[in-house]
Design a protein around this motif. Structure first.
Motif, mmCIF file in Angstrom:
data_model
loop_
_atom_site.group_PDB
_atom_site.id
_atom_site.type_symbol
_atom_site.label_atom_id
_atom_site.label_comp_id
_atom_site.label_asym_id
_atom_site.label_seq_id
_atom_site.Cartn_x
_atom_site.Cartn_y
_atom_site.Cartn_z
ATOM 1 N N ASN A 1 0.665 -1.267 -0.119
ATOM 2 C CA ASN A 1 -0.036 0.163 -0.066
ATOM 3 C C ASN A 1 0.832 1.204 0.028
ATOM 4 O O ASN A 1 0.294 2.293 -0.357
ATOM 5 C CB ASN A 1 -0.759 -0.060 1.313
ATOM 6 C CG ASN A 1 -2.035 -1.122 0.986
ATOM 7 O OD1 ASN A 1 -2.893 -0.864 0.336
ATOM 8 N ND2 ASN A 1 -1.834 -2.109 1.918
ATOM 9 N N SER A 2 1.979 1.233 0.375
ATOM 10 C CA SER A 2 3.123 2.255 0.592
ATOM 11 C C SER A 2 3.558 2.602 -1.005
ATOM 12 O O SER A 2 3.702 3.711 -1.125
ATOM 13 C CB SER A 2 4.288 2.112 1.396
ATOM 14 O OG SER A 2 4.986 1.072 0.877
ATOM 15 N N GLY A 3 3.456 1.511 -1.854
ATOM 16 C CA GLY A 3 3.914 1.636 -3.267
ATOM 17 C C GLY A 3 5.316 1.721 -3.188
ATOM 18 O O GLY A 3 5.993 2.177 -4.514
ATOM 19 N N LEU A 4 5.927 1.462 -2.229
ATOM 20 C CA LEU A 4 7.388 1.243 -2.379
ATOM 21 C C LEU A 4 8.001 -0.220 -2.307
ATOM 22 O O LEU A 4 9.280 -0.425 -2.364
ATOM 23 C CB LEU A 4 8.191 1.988 -1.110
ATOM 24 C CG LEU A 4 8.385 3.411 -1.057
ATOM 25 C CD1 LEU A 4 8.587 4.000 0.172
ATOM 26 C CD2 LEU A 4 9.570 3.674 -2.126
ATOM 27 N N ALA A 5 7.113 -1.226 -2.463
ATOM 28 C CA ALA A 5 7.449 -2.380 -2.491
ATOM 29 C C ALA A 5 6.315 -3.428 -3.382
ATOM 30 O O ALA A 5 5.461 -2.932 -3.659
ATOM 31 C CB ALA A 5 7.760 -3.212 -1.093
ATOM 32 N N VAL A 6 7.058 -4.586 -3.876
ATOM 33 C CA VAL A 6 6.259 -5.513 -4.556
ATOM 34 C C VAL A 6 6.303 -6.708 -4.090
ATOM 35 O O VAL A 6 7.609 -7.435 -3.739
ATOM 36 C CB VAL A 6 6.797 -5.557 -6.232
ATOM 37 C CG1 VAL A 6 6.156 -6.723 -6.772
ATOM 38 C CG2 VAL A 6 6.229 -4.240 -6.941
ATOM 39 N N LEU A 7 5.088 -7.432 -3.809
ATOM 40 C CA LEU A 7 5.177 -8.933 -3.052
ATOM 41 C C LEU A 7 4.661 -9.975 -4.086
ATOM 42 O O LEU A 7 3.654 -9.656 -4.758
ATOM 43 C CB LEU A 7 4.423 -8.887 -2.058
ATOM 44 C CG LEU A 7 4.208 -10.209 -1.104
ATOM 45 C CD1 LEU A 7 5.455 -10.630 -0.500
ATOM 46 C CD2 LEU A 7 3.109 -10.197 0.099
ATOM 47 N N ALA A 8 5.344 -10.963 -4.263
ATOM 48 C CA ALA A 8 4.955 -12.117 -5.314
ATOM 49 C C ALA A 8 4.871 -13.217 -4.575
ATOM 50 O O ALA A 8 5.603 -13.330 -3.772
ATOM 51 C CB ALA A 8 5.994 -12.067 -6.394
ATOM 52 N N LEU A 9 3.933 -13.937 -4.989
ATOM 53 C CA LEU A 9 3.900 -15.336 -4.549
ATOM 54 C C LEU A 9 4.029 -16.464 -5.647
ATOM 55 O O LEU A 9 3.447 -16.371 -6.753
ATOM 56 C CB LEU A 9 2.442 -15.971 -3.926
ATOM 57 C CG LEU A 9 2.065 -17.156 -3.547
ATOM 58 C CD1 LEU A 9 2.998 -17.719 -2.672
ATOM 59 C CD2 LEU A 9 0.757 -17.062 -3.067
ATOM 60 N N ALA A 10 4.977 -17.350 -5.647
ATOM 61 C CA ALA A 10 5.420 -18.311 -6.643
ATOM 62 C C ALA A 10 4.635 -19.458 -6.533
ATOM 63 O O ALA A 10 4.199 -19.695 -5.518
ATOM 64 C CB ALA A 10 6.931 -18.351 -6.662
ATOM 65 N N SER A 11 4.635 -20.325 -7.454
ATOM 66 C CA SER A 11 3.795 -21.448 -7.416
ATOM 67 C C SER A 11 4.487 -22.449 -6.637
ATOM 68 O O SER A 11 3.819 -23.663 -6.223
ATOM 69 C CB SER A 11 3.848 -22.191 -8.853
ATOM 70 O OG SER A 11 5.268 -22.211 -9.656
ATOM 71 N N ASN A 12 5.794 -22.260 -6.208
ATOM 72 C CA ASN A 12 6.545 -23.429 -5.263
ATOM 73 C C ASN A 12 6.135 -22.922 -3.720
ATOM 74 O O ASN A 12 6.846 -23.255 -2.760
ATOM 75 C CB ASN A 12 7.887 -23.513 -5.439
ATOM 76 C CG ASN A 12 8.474 -22.087 -5.293
ATOM 77 O OD1 ASN A 12 8.121 -20.976 -5.053
ATOM 78 N ND2 ASN A 12 9.959 -22.190 -5.234
ATOM 79 N N ALA A 13 5.118 -21.844 -3.399
ATOM 80 C CA ALA A 13 4.679 -21.383 -2.055
ATOM 81 C C ALA A 13 5.494 -20.276 -1.426
ATOM 82 O O ALA A 13 5.353 -20.120 -0.494
ATOM 83 C CB ALA A 13 4.375 -22.716 -1.335
ATOM 84 N N VAL A 14 6.616 -19.908 -2.251
ATOM 85 C CA VAL A 14 7.669 -19.072 -1.668
ATOM 86 C C VAL A 14 7.174 -17.647 -2.082
ATOM 87 O O VAL A 14 6.971 -17.363 -2.969
ATOM 88 C CB VAL A 14 9.054 -19.333 -2.145
ATOM 89 C CG1 VAL A 14 9.695 -18.298 -1.643
ATOM 90 C CG2 VAL A 14 9.617 -20.567 -1.617
ATOM 91 N N HIS A 15 7.202 -16.728 -0.890
ATOM 92 C CA HIS A 15 6.934 -15.244 -1.258
ATOM 93 C C HIS A 15 8.115 -14.568 -1.406
ATOM 94 O O HIS A 15 9.359 -14.912 -1.052
ATOM 95 C CB HIS A 15 6.324 -14.657 0.019
ATOM 96 C CG HIS A 15 4.990 -15.317 0.315
ATOM 97 N ND1 HIS A 15 4.819 -16.329 1.035
ATOM 98 C CD2 HIS A 15 3.900 -14.819 0.000
ATOM 99 C CE1 HIS A 15 3.578 -16.624 1.091
ATOM 100 N NE2 HIS A 15 2.836 -15.794 0.664
#
Length: 1135
Positions: free
Chosen positions: A789-803
């Motif tokens: 929400n701060s717009g300073l980071a991106v979070l991804a979730l991969a298909s191997n369950a790792v963020h």
């Protein structure tokens, strides 16, 4: 305390509040403990008045009453402690720790030790849990939101947060009823009793004529008795002569007025009396019907009065009016409404008019709908023909007869000749228009078509500003009504300029006027800058109503086009704005509309249209409401450039909307019908010489204007019912062939470019800014992607369950994520990864999902196993819950309570889960296949769900019942997958809904799931893999299986830019790579992120020299709105 005594306390609270005894009100609330005033509590918390906060709370709860109360007091004292530390006042902090916080040590000793430890830190933000503590203002705001939730959940506050629904001045009404009853018992009742005290019972003296008839509440007149009544409590003189009969709308307002300081203005609940010879009007006695739910007889005394059966006389004129038994239901309100939708609103900018000076007032011609009258701040009044984009007539301020002006006006003009226009308005038939100036004068001009504008009347109407003017037909002759800075309202003969009436009684400058009529009764509402509303009949008997506008605002009033519904909008000195609908039969506010800014600049202007919509200029935008819905329908900025509180005006049919701009211009907005009208007219230059004989609008003899059924104009323009459009009666070309052959001209100065508009294609990396984020972890396809929400980071979730979390450095150069600066793949010092529980399921077969809390502090996530709650600072797993089966497939936080989560399951159910108490509140069942999307609307109070069955469902968040459902319309000839994800997302207005399916993009009106627009991609692009609104909801980013990205205009679902994969992907013929997910930046509307099948995450932005993705296609020239409900279509061809 008995229930009646308790109710008396509420009546006293209402009375004290109306009389502005604020401190006494709050003291009584605290001492009685009957009503917790949340607004007062908010004010104290926001101001940091901690002692007063606790003192007020003490009237309702103590620290150790229950866990909610303990938490409330702890949060308040903790905030007080942190603020002392922030000010480095350690002595104060120690005092708070010992006196206020030590009490909590008995319940949680570890917590008390941790709080104490903060004294040893140079900055308490070094504590990990307090690292996000901002400034004092924001911290108080966050705490206040938490306190409100705790108070609402606390059983000790149950039934104390809502003030009873009372009619205004209820205590006064009861006292007046008591006086009436005492008067009934008088042996020799006087017709005009003089009440001077309430300390003893009333008793009339010696006989003084015949006994007055008993006053009885009447369905038409509300609670206004006639004969033998008493003056309002604030009046101490004898009664005035009887005024003319009142229409229902005024009679209702008389039932609950504020005290009036003017003896001539009868304004109490029983403030109107009959003539002494009451028998003369007792021709048609009435008694209240027993089944009238609109009448509120709440005491045994008043019921006993009714049983006495005394007749109540009304004049023939009033008796002949229709009687509204129920509160006004507005029979015409439902007429034709079903044929309107929000798309009927004029929202497309079609032209710009350059005024050269700031616009102060506008009005469309009532008959010729493309004529716009404009008044400016330098005294200019001009008429624009929108068909030709030409200013066809103009009058600048000039006194016509200076020698006949008063000496104060001559002196004022000699000192400073500059004036501003305050108001312009056409007469109901469009043959005249009036201009009210900032110095004394009103000008009337007669309009004869084309550029033929002639001086008609010059009236020195008021001393100082003439604030408003309007037209009316009080005696079947056209009159002009004015109001001004001198606190007066005046009525003038529009033919001769003779003054007919002067209404005196306001104690502040009169801000606006609103004339109207009910049946044969003509009346005027007036508003003043002190927030007072008064009403006048065309006589010399004083005002009939004295009422306070909401918030004591400078207010404008207006009726709906059919005259059935009354609205007002205004802004007070604190910048608070109020848009309301009035209940005319009650004289009270029927509904208050939400969405206006808290700190408006200037007075917010509004208008009504189609008996259905309201619009207001506020916060640099135009906001729209459905008249029957408290929440905003939509808001538009008209492509930007609007002032803080723009002037707005609909034309009579509601198909055009004029709005002022901050560069001294006017923008014209249109709906589809308005665009067609302008296309028809724009090629016909307004030239009187080309008009056939007899078609030029002729001016009737002044003094015999119009027919007797002409509708009276209101304070913001003529509000007569829509009539057949008469556009072209003075514009029609004599050569009809020209109409067929002429190619429509785009109605905008910049629109010439749209003739050669073509889709923007981005094929090379040099045509945009793109960045692949660094990644040293195992590359697996990206299943979910989101910006913080701060717009300073991106979070991804991969298909191997790792963020994976990428953070941009926060500094003066970097205020948000950007493709110009490389971020860091962030991990805590421990080196742990945020990895979901995967149970026995192959992660590749799972349906990953996650949701981020509003403060970015934790993420809830699942990849086919249990749901995990992770701390975003430490990556630690805080808890896991809900082991499968069923498996969670979608997660969404409740917008107003982070402890409530909607969880979509693979068994097609939706579970509403409370994290704090670890329990499922309810299960929702309505889908046939797994849940693939969830979206909350805090405006509509609904949850919308979507499933792999391509079905959408709407659930109420109040009772969690299903309201409606609908299956997506799959286009003919397209075959959708058996199980295809359907995603949903709300527009910023929280009313419109984006639905994304592999075959289409669709926009719905969420409450009824009415499909407004659909867009189908070309087959060459492959299926849609994902789509999302930009942060401002003006664009929609769509990703496809061929790796391309489309940028659609959200308003029309038109493709304006296509980004081909070569622009951001390196060439690799052996590997097919495409986006699976797309995420929009939360504050930059032109930035988005892509999660790819090869595990890569890319940030894309337009070139800085471009600033945005392509240009919007024109609505005209065949590029109309995309497919609407029930139709089929495809992506427009590339040009």
């Amino acid at each position: 305390m008995s229930s009646l005594s308790r109710e008396l306390v509420f009546l006293i609270l209402q009375f004290l509040d109306e009389e502005k005894f604020k401190e006494t009100v709050n003291k009584l609330e605290q001492e009685s403990g009957f009503f917790f005033n949340m607004r007062h509590f908010e004010d104290m918390v926001t101001s940091g008045e901690w002692d007063e906060v606790e003192k007020y709370l003490s009237g309702f709860t103590k620290v150790d009453d229950n866990r909610y109360s303990m938490k409330i007091f702890f949060e308040i004292r903790k905030q007080k402690y942190l603020e002392a530390l922030d000010k480095r006042d350690r002595a104060k902090a120690v005092e708070i720790l010992v006196k206020d916080l030590k009490v909590f040590a008995a319940f949680n000793e570890d917590l008390f030790k941790e709080i104490t430890h903060l004294l040893t830190l140079d900055n308490f933000r070094e504590n990990e849990q307090l690292s996000k503590y901002g400034d004092t203002k924001s911290a108080r705001s966050i705490m206040l939101a938490e306190l409100k939730k705790l108070i609402e959940a606390n059983p000790l506050f149950r039934d104390k947060l809502q003030f009873p629904s009372l009619k205004n001045s209820r205590l006064r009404t009861l006292i007046n009823q008591s006086l009436n009853w005492q008067h009934q018992l008088c042996k020799n009742p006087r017709p005009n009793p003089d009440i001077k005290t309430l300390f003893v019972d009333h008793s009339c003296g010696q006989p003084n004529g015949a006994r007055a008839p008993s006053p009885v509440t009447n369905p038409l007149m509300g609670a206004v008795p006639k004969a033998g009544g008493f003056p309002p409590l604030s009046a101490h003189g004898p009664f005035q002569p009887t005024p003319a009969a009142l229409p229902t709308s005024l009679a209702g307002w008389m039932a609950n007025p504020s005290p009036v300081p003017h003896p001539s203005a009868s304004a109490g609940p029983i403030g109107l009396t009959a003539p002494n010879n009451a028998a003369a009007i007792l021709k048609r006695p009435r008694t209240p019907p027993a089944n009238n739910p609109a009448m509120d007889y709440q005491t045994a005394d008043s019921e006993h009065v009714l049983k006495r059966g005394k007749p109540f006389g009304l004049s023939d004129e009033v008796n002949n009016l229709p009687v509204n038994i129920l509160p006004v239901a507005y029979a015409s309100q439902t007429h034709g409404q079903s044929s309107y939708s929000s798309d009927d609103l004029p929202k497309n900018v079609v032209m710009n008019l350059s005024q050269g000076s700031a616009v102060k007032s506008m009005d469309f011609h009532p008959m010729q709908q493309i004529l716009l009258l404009v008044g400016t701040n330098i005294g200019d009044a001009m008429v624009w023909d929108l068909g030709s984009h030409q200013r066809i007539a103009q009058k600048s301020f000039k006194v016509w007869e200076l020698s006949s002006c008063s000496m104060p006006l001559q002196a004022s003009l000699a000192n400073d000749y500059t004036v501003s226009v305050n108001r312009v308005m056409w007469s109901p038939d469009g043959t005249l228009f009036g201009v009210a100036y900032s110095k004394h004068i009103v000008h009337l001009y007669s309009y004869h078509g084309g550029d033929d504008l002639r001086n008609h009347l010059e009236i020195e109407a008021h001393v100082g500003n003439v604030n408003d003017l309007a037209f009316s037909y009080p005696n079947k002759q056209l009159s002009i009504i004015t109001c001004g800075e001198d606190r007066l309202i005046k009525v003038w003969d529009a033919a001769t300029g003779t003054k007919q009436f002067t209404f005196e009684g306001h104690e502040a400058p009169v801000y606006s006027i609103c004339p109207h009529h009910k049946e044969t009764i003509q009346f005027i509402f007036s508003t003043a800058t002190d927030g007072k509303i008064k009403a006048w009949l065309y006589d010399n008997m004083g005002s009939r109503v004295d009422y306070n506008a909401p918030g004591h605002s400078s207010t404008t009033m207006a009726y709906s086009s059919d005259g059935a519904r009354l609205f007002s909008c205004g802004t007070n000195k604190d910048g608070e704005s109020h848009l309301v609908e009035w209940n005319e039969s009650e004289g009270s506010v029927k509904r208050t509309y939400h969405g206006l800014g808290k700190r408006s600049v200037g007075v917010v202007q509004f208008d009504t249209t189609k008996n259905r919509f309201l619009a207001a200029g506020d916060e640099f935008a135009i906001k729209f409401w459905d008249m029957d819905n408290l929440n905003p329908l939509t808001s538009i900025d008209a492509d930007g450039g609007l002032p803080a509180s723009p002037c707005i005006r609909f034309n009579k049919e509601g198909i055009l909307l004029a709005v002022s701009t901050d560069d001294n211009g006017v923008k014209i907005l249109a709906n589809a019908e308005g665009i067609r009208l302008l296309r028809t007219m724009e090629s016909r230059i307004f030239d009187p010489s080309r008009v056939p004989p007899g078609s030029v609008l002729k001016v009737p003899a002044i003094g015999t204007f119009g027919s007797t059924n002409a509708t009276v104009g209101t304070s913001i323009g003529d509000r007569s019912a829509p009539v057949t459009a008469m556009v072209g009666m003075s514009l029609q070309s004599t050569d009809n062939r020209n109409v067929v052959d002429i190619k429509p001209r785009i109605a905008d100065e910049s629109a010439e470019k749209s003739r050669i508009w073509k889709l923007t294609e981005i094929n090379e990396s040099s045509q945009c800014r793109s960045l692949r984020l660094p990644d040293n972890l195992t590359a697996m396809r990206v299943s979910r992607l989101i910006y913080t929400n701060s717009g300073l980071a991106v979070l991804a979730l991969a298909s191997n369950a790792v963020h994976k979390l990428w953070k941009w450095p926060r500094n003066d150069r970097t205020l948000k994520a950007t493709a110009s600066i490389m971020p860091q793949l962030w991990q805590p010092a421990s080196g742990i990864l945020m990895t979901n529980d995967i149970s026995d399921l192959n992660p590749e077969d799972a349906v990953p999902c996650f949701a981020l809390s509003k403060n970015d502090s934790y993420v809830m996530s699942a990849s086919g196993g249990k749901i995990s709650l992770f701390n975003m600072m430490t990556f630690k797993t805080m808890t896991t819950f809900m082991p499968p089966p069923p498996v969670a497939t979608y997660l969404a936080f409740h917008p107003q309570d982070n402890n409530i989560i909607a969880i979509g399951m693979d068994d097609s159910s939706i579970q509403i889960y409370n994290v704090r108490v670890d329990e499922v509140k309810t299960k929702l069942k309505g889908h046939q296949k797994r849940i693939t999307g969830l979206a909350f609307s805090h405006t509509l109070n609904v949850l919308v769900s979507s499933g792999a069955d391509a079905q959408l469902c709407v659930w109420s968040t109040d009772g969690w019942e299903k309201q409606t459902s609908k299956v997506l319309q799959i286009p003919t000839g397209r075959v959708a997958s058996t199980i295809a994800d359907t995603r949903v997302q709300f527009h910023l207005d929280q009313i419109h809904l984006l639905a994304v399916h592999e075959t289409q993009i669709a926009i719905y009106e969420a409450s009824k799931l009415e499909c407004l627009k659909q867009w189908f991609p070309r087959e060459a692009s492959g299926s849609i893999t994902c789509a999302t609104y930009s942060c401002d909801s003006k664009s929609i980013y769509v990703s496809f299986e061929d790796g391309s990205i489309g940028v659609l205009t959200a308003s029309h679902l038109r493709l304006r830019c296509r980004i081909n994969p070569a622009a951001y992907l390196p060439p690799n013929p052996s590997l097919r790579v495409y986006p699976l997910v797309i995420a929009a930046h939360p504050s930059d509307p032109d930035q988005f992120a892509l999660g790819l099948t090869d595990g890569g995450v890319h940030i894309l932005e337009p070139l800085e020299t471009e600033g945005k993705w392509g240009t919007s296609p024109p609505v005209e020239n065949g590029a109309g709105p995309s497919t609407t409900s029930g139709a089929t279509g495809s992506e427009q061809p590339q040009r």
